[in-house]
Design an enzyme around this catalytic site. Structure first.
Site, PDB file in Angstrom:
ATOM      1  N   LYS A 288      55.810  16.075   4.859  1.00  0.00           N
ATOM      2  CA  LYS A 288      57.229  16.333   4.635  1.00  0.00           C
ATOM      3  C   LYS A 288      57.781  17.345   5.634  1.00  0.00           C
ATOM      4  O   LYS A 288      57.050  18.157   6.204  1.00  0.00           O
ATOM      5  CB  LYS A 288      57.461  16.796   3.197  1.00  0.00           C
ATOM      6  CG  LYS A 288      57.296  15.657   2.190  1.00  0.00           C
ATOM      7  CD  LYS A 288      57.640  16.077   0.776  1.00  0.00           C
ATOM      8  CE  LYS A 288      57.569  14.884  -0.163  1.00  0.00           C
ATOM      9  NZ  LYS A 288      57.844  15.274  -1.577  1.00  0.00           N
TER      10      LYS A 288
ATOM     11  N   ARG B 126      49.401  14.144  -3.769  1.00  0.00           N
ATOM     12  CA  ARG B 126      49.832  12.799  -3.358  1.00  0.00           C
ATOM     13  C   ARG B 126      49.918  12.798  -1.831  1.00  0.00           C
ATOM     14  O   ARG B 126      50.730  13.520  -1.247  1.00  0.00           O
ATOM     15  CB  ARG B 126      51.202  12.471  -3.977  1.00  0.00           C
ATOM     16  CG  ARG B 126      51.766  11.110  -3.615  1.00  0.00           C
ATOM     17  CD  ARG B 126      53.127  10.916  -4.282  1.00  0.00           C
ATOM     18  NE  ARG B 126      53.705   9.609  -3.971  1.00  0.00           N
ATOM     19  CZ  ARG B 126      54.458   9.345  -2.908  1.00  0.00           C
ATOM     20  NH1 ARG B 126      54.744  10.314  -2.043  1.00  0.00           N
ATOM     21  NH2 ARG B 126      54.940   8.139  -2.714  1.00  0.00           N
TER      22      ARG B 126
END
Length: 294
Positions: free
Chosen positions: A225, A271
């Site tokens: 991210k 994740r």
């Protein structure tokens, strides 16, 4: 349909690794690589072989600004992958379905999904919590404000993002309870990058102990991210594995470091896109924690 209990899924112990299977043409990280069903199925099998504990299959990109997908389109993408993976795997991982659509969640459960991973925490489809409750599914309830088109403008928490996210998740826990969701199968996700600035995402990571006090297992989704850029010098581009867009490639090592730190903090699961790297990372974090506690 009632979901059978998955032994040890939510028990404490080793941090689990959830492998991401993006069946999308436009994911920020690997969009298009696994868009064709056969490629996505092969990728799922590869993640299983690399040590994934759970597979998270999704057909709609949730990157900032992503356009919404109809439930029909979403199901056309994910259902063949779910069925194909379950058919080809001799020992399949539990499957998590990344969706905000109740209709897709129901179809996924019918196809063999055990976990519903909802980035909106039930706010984008009023029927989602009902579907989860009626099927007694495991439910990942993520914190988010707005939707992928608006969330970047909704990052004001009055200087207290940890408190704001805690209060937001508490509201969603109450909504889950009211809808009849089995709270013994509830997992919380603070939603790094979803209506959070880069600094706010780091603040949440630095205060996972406070989020853990809510009393539910935590899933952390930091993989590749944008907020990880704060820890990654741009000049590292030429020294990391090729094959991804530059931003995502820069963030891979930082992702792995976060996985190790999450394991050290006894987080339930991470994740990630790169399962093999995080399997090793969570082993490091677990061993570090165990030795330091002696």
């Amino acid at each position: 349909m009632k979901i059978l209990e998955i032994p040890d899924l939510l028990t404490s112990g080793r941090t689990k690794v959830m492998g991401i299977v993006n069946v999308t043409p436009d994911s920020f990280s690997d969009g298009g690589q696994w868009f064709e069903p056969e490629k996505a199925i092969s990728h799922a099998l590869e993640l299983e072989a690399a040590g994934a504990d759970i597979l998270d299959i999704g057909g709609e990109s949730t990157r900032p600004g992503a356009e919404p997908l109809s439930a029909v389109q979403e199901q056309e993408r994910v259902l063949p992958v779910i069925r194909g993976y379950l058919d080809k795997s001799s020992n399949p991982c539990p499957i998590s379905l990344d969706t905000v659509n109740a209709e897709t969640a129901q179809a996924g459960i019918a196809a063999g999904v055990q976990i519903v991973n909802d980035i909106s925490g039930g706010t984008m489809d009023p029927q989602m919590l009902t579907v989860v409750a009626e099927n007694d599914a495991y439910y990942i309830c993520q914190h988010m404000r707005g939707n992928p088109q608006t969330m970047d403008s909704l990052c004001n928490y009055g200087g207290d993002v940890v408190g704001g996210v805690s209060r937001g998740l508490t509201e969603r826990i109450r909504a889950c309870e009211k809808a009849g969701v089995n709270l013994r199968r509830l997992i919380l996700d603070p939603g790094l990058g979803f209506a959070k600035s880069a600094q706010q995402s780091w603040e949440l990571l630095g205060n996972l102990d406070k989020l853990a006090k809510l009393g539910y297992p935590l899933l952390i989704g930091a993989s590749r991210k944008r907020f990880l850029e704060m820890a990654v010098p741009a000049q590292w581009d030429n020294h990391l594995p090729a094959g991804l867009e530059p931003g995502a490639r820069r963030r891979e090592a930082a992702t792995t470091a976060v996985s190790a730190l999450c394991a050290q903090a006894s987080i339930w699961a991470v994740r990630v896109h790169n399962v093999a790297a995080s399997v090793s990372a969570v082993a490091v974090g677990r061993l570090w924690r165990e030795i330091s506690c002696r």
